[in-house]
Each structure stands twice: as C-alpha cells, then as structure tokens.
Design a protein around this motif. Structure first.
Motif, mmCIF file in Angstrom:
data_model
loop_
_atom_site.group_PDB
_atom_site.id
_atom_site.type_symbol
_atom_site.label_atom_id
_atom_site.label_comp_id
_atom_site.label_asym_id
_atom_site.label_seq_id
_atom_site.Cartn_x
_atom_site.Cartn_y
_atom_site.Cartn_z
ATOM 1 N N PRO A 135 36.097 29.089 35.368
ATOM 2 C CA PRO A 135 36.240 29.902 35.792
ATOM 3 C C PRO A 135 36.405 31.613 34.842
ATOM 4 O O PRO A 135 36.463 32.611 35.514
ATOM 5 C CB PRO A 135 36.837 29.799 37.148
ATOM 6 C CG PRO A 135 36.738 28.440 36.829
ATOM 7 C CD PRO A 135 36.920 28.039 35.165
ATOM 8 N N ILE A 136 37.516 31.618 33.914
ATOM 9 C CA ILE A 136 38.226 32.339 33.112
ATOM 10 C C ILE A 136 36.950 33.339 32.706
ATOM 11 O O ILE A 136 37.269 34.301 32.192
ATOM 12 C CB ILE A 136 39.226 32.116 32.074
ATOM 13 C CG1 ILE A 136 39.185 33.300 31.798
ATOM 14 C CG2 ILE A 136 38.518 31.179 31.349
ATOM 15 C CD1 ILE A 136 40.939 34.063 33.021
ATOM 16 N N VAL B 24 45.367 32.085 40.480
ATOM 17 C CA VAL B 24 45.000 30.458 39.724
ATOM 18 C C VAL B 24 45.618 30.140 39.112
ATOM 19 O O VAL B 24 46.142 30.759 38.411
ATOM 20 C CB VAL B 24 43.508 30.333 39.282
ATOM 21 C CG1 VAL B 24 43.294 29.458 39.038
ATOM 22 C CG2 VAL B 24 42.607 31.300 40.542
ATOM 23 N N TYR C 75 43.086 37.094 39.138
ATOM 24 C CA TYR C 75 42.899 35.698 39.168
ATOM 25 C C TYR C 75 44.285 35.147 38.002
ATOM 26 O O TYR C 75 44.376 34.154 38.800
ATOM 27 C CB TYR C 75 42.212 35.566 37.693
ATOM 28 C CG TYR C 75 41.151 34.730 37.232
ATOM 29 C CD1 TYR C 75 39.985 33.666 37.917
ATOM 30 C CD2 TYR C 75 42.094 34.011 35.824
ATOM 31 C CE1 TYR C 75 39.744 32.590 37.625
ATOM 32 C CE2 TYR C 75 41.764 32.584 35.667
ATOM 33 C CZ TYR C 75 40.732 32.022 35.995
ATOM 34 O OH TYR C 75 40.730 30.709 35.658
ATOM 35 N N ARG C 76 44.607 35.918 37.479
ATOM 36 C CA ARG C 76 46.321 35.178 36.754
ATOM 37 C C ARG C 76 47.345 34.835 37.514
ATOM 38 O O ARG C 76 47.794 33.575 37.937
ATOM 39 C CB ARG C 76 46.516 36.069 35.418
ATOM 40 C CG ARG C 76 45.537 36.154 34.320
ATOM 41 C CD ARG C 76 46.139 36.770 33.608
ATOM 42 N NE ARG C 76 45.345 36.803 31.740
ATOM 43 C CZ ARG C 76 45.370 37.950 31.172
ATOM 44 N NH1 ARG C 76 46.338 38.615 31.496
ATOM 45 N NH2 ARG C 76 45.079 37.134 30.116
ATOM 46 N N CYS D 81 36.135 43.434 42.898
ATOM 47 C CA CYS D 81 35.882 42.306 42.214
ATOM 48 C C CYS D 81 34.449 42.352 41.723
ATOM 49 O O CYS D 81 33.393 42.838 42.832
ATOM 50 C CB CYS D 81 35.987 40.706 42.420
ATOM 51 S SG CYS D 81 37.676 40.526 42.880
ATOM 52 N N GLN E 290 32.488 37.901 39.944
ATOM 53 C CA GLN E 290 34.004 37.337 40.147
ATOM 54 C C GLN E 290 34.531 36.827 41.401
ATOM 55 O O GLN E 290 34.816 35.902 42.088
ATOM 56 C CB GLN E 290 34.974 38.188 39.850
ATOM 57 C CG GLN E 290 35.130 38.850 38.201
ATOM 58 C CD GLN E 290 35.156 40.549 37.755
ATOM 59 O OE1 GLN E 290 35.547 40.867 38.918
ATOM 60 N NE2 GLN E 290 35.660 40.874 36.663
ATOM 61 N N PHE F 171 35.680 36.753 34.027
ATOM 62 C CA PHE F 171 37.492 37.589 34.292
ATOM 63 C C PHE F 171 37.595 38.038 32.790
ATOM 64 O O PHE F 171 38.760 39.191 32.971
ATOM 65 C CB PHE F 171 38.289 36.537 34.936
ATOM 66 C CG PHE F 171 38.107 36.834 36.540
ATOM 67 C CD1 PHE F 171 38.422 37.556 37.618
ATOM 68 C CD2 PHE F 171 38.029 35.150 36.568
ATOM 69 C CE1 PHE F 171 38.378 37.050 38.230
ATOM 70 C CE2 PHE F 171 37.462 35.370 37.925
ATOM 71 C CZ PHE F 171 37.529 35.830 38.728
ATOM 72 N N MET G 194 43.621 26.525 43.559
ATOM 73 C CA MET G 194 44.287 28.278 44.309
ATOM 74 C C MET G 194 45.369 27.753 45.065
ATOM 75 O O MET G 194 44.473 27.717 46.459
ATOM 76 C CB MET G 194 42.850 28.929 44.717
ATOM 77 C CG MET G 194 43.621 30.118 45.278
ATOM 78 S SD MET G 194 42.121 31.307 45.959
ATOM 79 C CE MET G 194 41.343 31.537 43.982
ATOM 80 N N LEU H 122 41.131 40.690 36.331
ATOM 81 C CA LEU H 122 42.118 39.660 35.354
ATOM 82 C C LEU H 122 43.604 39.398 36.137
ATOM 83 O O LEU H 122 43.301 38.137 36.416
ATOM 84 C CB LEU H 122 41.886 39.902 33.860
ATOM 85 C CG LEU H 122 42.653 39.476 33.030
ATOM 86 C CD1 LEU H 122 41.769 37.145 33.332
ATOM 87 C CD2 LEU H 122 42.188 39.855 31.294
ATOM 88 N N PHE I 247 36.019 33.122 43.005
ATOM 89 C CA PHE I 247 36.936 33.650 44.432
ATOM 90 C C PHE I 247 36.996 32.665 45.703
ATOM 91 O O PHE I 247 37.209 31.244 45.509
ATOM 92 C CB PHE I 247 37.984 34.346 44.180
ATOM 93 C CG PHE I 247 38.493 34.942 43.703
ATOM 94 C CD1 PHE I 247 39.473 34.552 42.596
ATOM 95 C CD2 PHE I 247 38.375 36.355 43.548
ATOM 96 C CE1 PHE I 247 40.240 35.027 41.713
ATOM 97 C CE2 PHE I 247 39.156 37.065 42.296
ATOM 98 C CZ PHE I 247 40.138 35.806 41.815
ATOM 99 N N TYR J 92 41.496 23.196 37.857
ATOM 100 C CA TYR J 92 41.840 24.706 38.005
ATOM 101 C C TYR J 92 42.506 24.730 40.033
ATOM 102 O O TYR J 92 40.777 24.097 40.895
ATOM 103 C CB TYR J 92 40.494 25.485 38.198
ATOM 104 C CG TYR J 92 40.404 25.809 37.058
ATOM 105 C CD1 TYR J 92 40.819 26.930 35.815
ATOM 106 C CD2 TYR J 92 39.361 24.607 35.975
ATOM 107 C CE1 TYR J 92 40.528 27.709 34.669
ATOM 108 C CE2 TYR J 92 38.845 25.404 34.895
ATOM 109 C CZ TYR J 92 40.073 26.376 34.303
ATOM 110 O OH TYR J 92 38.833 26.513 32.549
#
Length: 323
Positions: free
Chosen positions: A271-272, A298, A294-295, A236, A240, A275, A309, A291, A244, A307
């Motif tokens: 946040p996106i 998150v 992330y998907r 990352c 990024q 990414f 985690m 990415l 996280f 959002y």
C-alpha cells in the motif's frame, strides 16, 4: 457561490484563450476573482482601443490629448478621458489549469503533458485512460485523428472541454467519455475537484466533494481529513483513494498487503508504494500530504506484513454515513 462563480470564470477564460478586460467582467465574476488567486494573472493588451469607461458598451479608439493624458470618443458618450486602469486585463494561467486537472484525475507526475496543437493537450493517463484537454469540443469532433493518436488498448479516452451551448448527450461514440468542465469539475480550496459521474446529488457543483462520509474520508475517498490534521482536507490520487477504500472495507482487520492491493485493483506490492514521495516532489504539499494521512491512519505490522485501519473498526459503507 464564490467558488462556483470562480470556476465558471476559469472555464470562460480557457474557452476564449485570450485576455479579458477587467471592465468586461460581470459583477459576480469580479467578486469571485480574488478566490482564484494565482490561477489568473494580469496581462497587457492592445491599448489603441478600449471599452468606453462610462457606458462600457462600445470599443473606442484612443489618442493622446496633448497634455500627457489619453482620450477616446464613444458613439454615445462623446469624448471620455481614459485612465491606465481602463486597459487593465487578466488572463488564465493555463499551466495552472492543466496541472490542477492532472491532480484532480490522479494522473501520475511522471506522465508529461503533450501539446497536440491548436488548443488540444494530452494530460497523461488516468488509470490507463488517456486524457485530452481541448479548448473547443468541435475541434476534437472534426479531427478524429487526435483520438487515434492517444488511443491505447483496453482503455477509454477522456476528453475534457468547456461545455458548448448546443451539444446534448454524448458527442462521442463508445470508448470516449466527454467531461464538460463546468459540470464535472469544481474549484475548491485553491485546487480543482473531479465530481465524478453526473446525475446524482453528490456530484452537483454546489455539493462539497471533500465532506467526510466514511469516517475521515469523502464519499469517493479522494479527500481525507485525519483527526490530527488541521490544515484542511487532503486530496488523494485515484490510486491512493483505492488503497484507502480497500483498507476501509476490511473494517480494521489486519490483512496482508497483497490482499489490500488486490481489492484495490492495483499492481503494486505494498500500500505504501502509492504514497511514496519521489525526490523531485519533496516539499510539494500535493505529494507529501497524502503520505502524512497514510501514516496517521494506517497501522503497519512490518514483520508479519500486515496492514490495518483502526478508524474503520465496526464501520461499513452503509453505517459509516450515519456517524
């Protein structure tokens, strides 16, 4: 140790800036060479002189033997037949090095690389800090104007060079951080990892910078291994990793995108944003893999703008190491 020896060879080739005969590689460098893959490539050199194929101690002039072959005369070995492989050489792909260093430092792809001449390049900005790559530390020390050309208000300058034999401590004053290639970076998985600040065990060249420490994340959050991912740790950018790390700090609690980005110290709204894959980067693993991570990790509640985690539930920056 092959990766460590491979990185040492990269640093040596970059410092020299010229082709090296395969015959002049040390045994450890020869063993580590396949690890580097496309980082080094074969090249041609002047074939009028070669290193003696027998003793490999003296350079000797080459001439034709009149029968389609070639010979050289070594001071110790006398006349020696020269094969085509005796002149085989390799050179570092310096474009590869510059691009991988940019990835390791999280330099955004929209920042181009500027050739400042005589073995000095501006790689771009890593979170508002200009980054210079130089073949020789002395070159930058003797020409302070190079630093003035890239200096920005409120940002320190990072200077990356191979480590000279005689330098101790910090060779620059305040506002300039020196990163010795051999100490602050490592070769791993076909790429380059930034090892962070020196002086701690985690930053030793022998340490694995991708090792999971906080759930699926490395200690600096620059590497992530999602549970449903089987293709090795994902690298990352600094931005990024900051996202996280921020999400992890909320321990799985759904929070607004504004709070996430504020704690991450970033200016983006969501946040996106860190990414998203630009059109020109589609198909590039270094852009698409973060990415995918992330998907995977998150959860987004779009209507509420929240959002979370889930893998961070019940964890903290202390007890996560004990998992």
């Amino acid at each position: 140790m092959a990766a460590h020896d491979a990185w040492a060879l990269v640093c040596r080739l970059f410092a020299g800036g010229t082709p090296v005969l395969r015959a002049m590689l040390s045994p450890r460098e020869a063993v580590a060479l396949p690890v580097l893959g496309k980082a080094v490539k074969p090249t041609t050199v002047d074939q009028s002189f070669v290193l003696c194929p027998h003793c490999q101690q003296h350079r000797a002039q080459v001439w034709g033997d009149g029968r389609g072959g070639r010979m050289c005369r070594c001071p110790d070995c006398g006349q020696v037949a020269v094969e085509a492989s005796d002149g085989a050489a390799l050179i570092l792909d310096e474009d590869w090095l510059r691009q991988k260093l940019r990835l390791a430092l999280g330099i955004e792809s929209r920042d181009g690389i500027d050739d400042l001449g005589d073995g000095v390049w501006r790689l771009g900005d890593a979170r508002r800090s200009p980054v210079l790559l130089a073949r020789d530390l002395t070159r930058v020390q003797q020409e302070p104007a190079l630093l003035d050309r890239v200096r920005v208000a409120g940002g320190d300058i990072r200077v990356i060079t191979p480590r000279p034999r005689t330098t101790r401590g910090s060779p620059f004053g305040a506002g300039v951080e020196w990163l010795a290639m051999e100490d602050r970076f490592a070769f791993y998985g076909g790429g380059i990892s930034f090892l962070g600040k020196p002086g701690t065990e985690k930053n030793s060249p022998a340490a694995d910078p991708t090792a999971a420490v906080y759930g699926p994340f490395s200690e600096d959050f620059r590497w992530v291994s999602p549970p449903d991912w089987t293709d090795g740790p994902i690298h990352c950018t600094e931005g990024q990793a900051a996202v996280f790390k921020s999400l992890w700090s909320f321990k799985g609690e759904p929070v607004s995108g504004e709070r996430v980005m504020q704690r991450a110290g970033l200016d983006s709204d969501k946040p996106i944003d860190l990414f998203k894959v630009r059109t020109r980067d589609k198909g590039k693993p270094e852009a698409e893999r973060p990415l995918a991570a992330y998907r995977s990790l998150v959860v987004t509640e779009r209507r509420e703008g929240l959002y979370s985690m889930p893998c961070a539930m019940g964890n903290s920056f202390i007890n996560a190491k004990e998992q």
